[in-house]
Design an enzyme around this catalytic site. Sequence first.
Site, short mmCIF file in Angstrom:
data_model
loop_
_atom_site.label_atom_id
_atom_site.label_comp_id
_atom_site.label_asym_id
_atom_site.label_seq_id
_atom_site.Cartn_x
_atom_site.Cartn_y
_atom_site.Cartn_z
N LYS A 280 39.80 36.67 39.99
CA LYS A 280 40.60 38.02 40.44
C LYS A 280 40.34 39.09 39.24
O LYS A 280 41.11 38.77 38.70
CB LYS A 280 41.89 37.94 40.65
CG LYS A 280 42.20 36.47 41.91
CD LYS A 280 43.72 36.57 42.43
CE LYS A 280 43.59 34.98 43.22
NZ LYS A 280 45.13 35.24 43.60
N GLY B 70 49.94 34.38 30.28
CA GLY B 70 50.03 35.44 31.23
C GLY B 70 50.69 36.76 29.91
O GLY B 70 49.87 37.56 29.62
P1 ADP Z 1 42.85 32.45 32.62
O1 ADP Z 1 43.62 31.55 33.82
O2 ADP Z 1 42.13 31.98 31.52
O3 ADP Z 1 43.20 34.22 33.00
P2 ADP Z 1 41.90 32.91 35.99
O4 ADP Z 1 43.06 31.99 36.19
O5 ADP Z 1 41.86 33.55 35.76
O6 ADP Z 1 41.33 32.88 33.92
O7 ADP Z 1 40.66 32.41 36.40
C1 ADP Z 1 40.07 30.87 36.21
C2 ADP Z 1 39.53 30.50 37.41
O8 ADP Z 1 38.31 31.23 37.63
C3 ADP Z 1 38.52 29.06 37.03
O9 ADP Z 1 39.49 28.03 37.76
C4 ADP Z 1 37.45 28.75 37.38
O10 ADP Z 1 36.84 27.77 37.97
C5 ADP Z 1 37.60 30.50 37.78
N1 ADP Z 1 35.98 30.95 38.65
C6 ADP Z 1 35.81 31.87 37.40
N2 ADP Z 1 34.29 31.85 38.02
C7 ADP Z 1 33.88 31.54 39.07
C8 ADP Z 1 32.83 31.54 39.72
N3 ADP Z 1 31.37 32.47 39.36
N4 ADP Z 1 33.81 31.64 41.41
C9 ADP Z 1 34.67 30.39 41.73
N5 ADP Z 1 35.21 30.31 40.63
C10 ADP Z 1 35.59 30.96 39.47
#
Ligand code: ADP
Length: 403
Positions: free
Chosen positions: A205, A383
């Site tokens: 997001k 976070g």
């Molecule tokens: P972090 O926890 O490292 O900050 P986020 O929680 O923001 O990362 O995002 C991680 C998620 O984003 C993962 O579950 C991954 O599958 C998803 N994601 C990344 N790119 C895509 C995409 N193109 N389509 C669907 N999901 C995605």
Amino acid sequence: MSSVARTTIDAVEVSGRTVLVRVDFNVPMSEGEITDDSRIRAALPTIQSILDRGGACVLMSHLGRPSGSGFEPAFTLAPAANRLAELLGRPVNLPSRDCLDESSVAAVDSIEAGGVILLENLRFHKAEKKGDAEFAARLASYGDLYCQDAFGAAHRADASMVAVPEAMEGRPRTAGRLLEAELRYLSGAIDSPARPFVAVLGGAKISDKLATIRHLAGRVDTLVVGGAMAFTLLRAMGHGTGKSLVEESMVKEASGIIDAVAATSTTLLLPVDFVCAGSPAAGVKTTVSGRDIEDGQMGLDIGPGSVEVFTEAIRAARTVVWNGPMGLFEIPPFDRGTLAVAKAMIDATTAGATSVVGGGDTAAAVNDLGLATGFTHVSTGGGASLRMLEGGPMPGVEALDRA
Ligand code: ADP
Ligand code: MG
């Protein structure tokens, strides 16, 4: 963040004393088993330092999100106590199902030098999340001094993070070795980077990372954005995004942020192509798009052209921070972009760059890929590391700076 010097645990006498240590044992669990013990391992240097110097440890942590109305078996810290005992090679006492009951008080009263107690999940009490002062005062009575080592919770103002050290006024309130290391790497990277300084952002997001983009704009030389969050930016630029994840309510804001970055010295690198499929599943037929994605198709990873552009920028970096996977890395083959970024960061590290990986899912991804040792630092905080990249408040750290 305040520049007041913190006292570190290694700077205080602990012999014959009981140290109340806030650790982050909020580990991922599946069916009662710990699936990644990195956070427990990361707490060992502090615990070992206290024990080696003749102190005793009363450890406290939260795990997951229980309801806050007493013991729930799904959220017990018992597996963490067992794992810690194995890693330390000495017993770890989890005295009861409640961190404040008579058994816990009695265990703390009779602890001896070299002893280790792990209190049961603090969040079995609602008071923990509320930052309640009376709850904190009772926990504070367990220690001759306080040690904060829970980096993963340092962006929260929970009782054990803020009200407990406040209640221990007059007793030493210190930072543990993990907390110090996390702050050193994360703030060092942002405040005094060797250049080129490249930040790589991805994940689901854009709304989670807008504040990060705003803070990094003008600070980093290159901002690489992949993952699903790129689609909201591309939509704002007028590209076709098919069925890809777009945060419709954020498109206008995304347009503003593109202009805001363009007004700084930072170069924004967006994907030029994607690996697409009709649905996010294993074994589906995949195609490679350009920057525009056809109707009915979903972008699930950055494409080979993007991999080339991104990894070239990363390999040239002297400082690189990364938060957020490049695609749906949980389902191969959509892990390729994430793997390529990880490898390029490791190459940069080998060539002398400082590399820092933050983010819960990102750290899990590099651990799963068996790559965790190739970076300068893999943060234990999701976070919390994002909060550092945003330049936002860290109540658990500020509570020590006031000490
Ligand atoms: P972090 O926890 O490292 O900050 P986020 O929680 O923001 O990362 O995002 C991680 C998620 O984003 C993962 O579950 C991954 O599958 C998803 N994601 C990344 N790119 C895509 C995409 N193109 N389509 C669907 N999901 C995605
Ligand atoms: Mg996440």
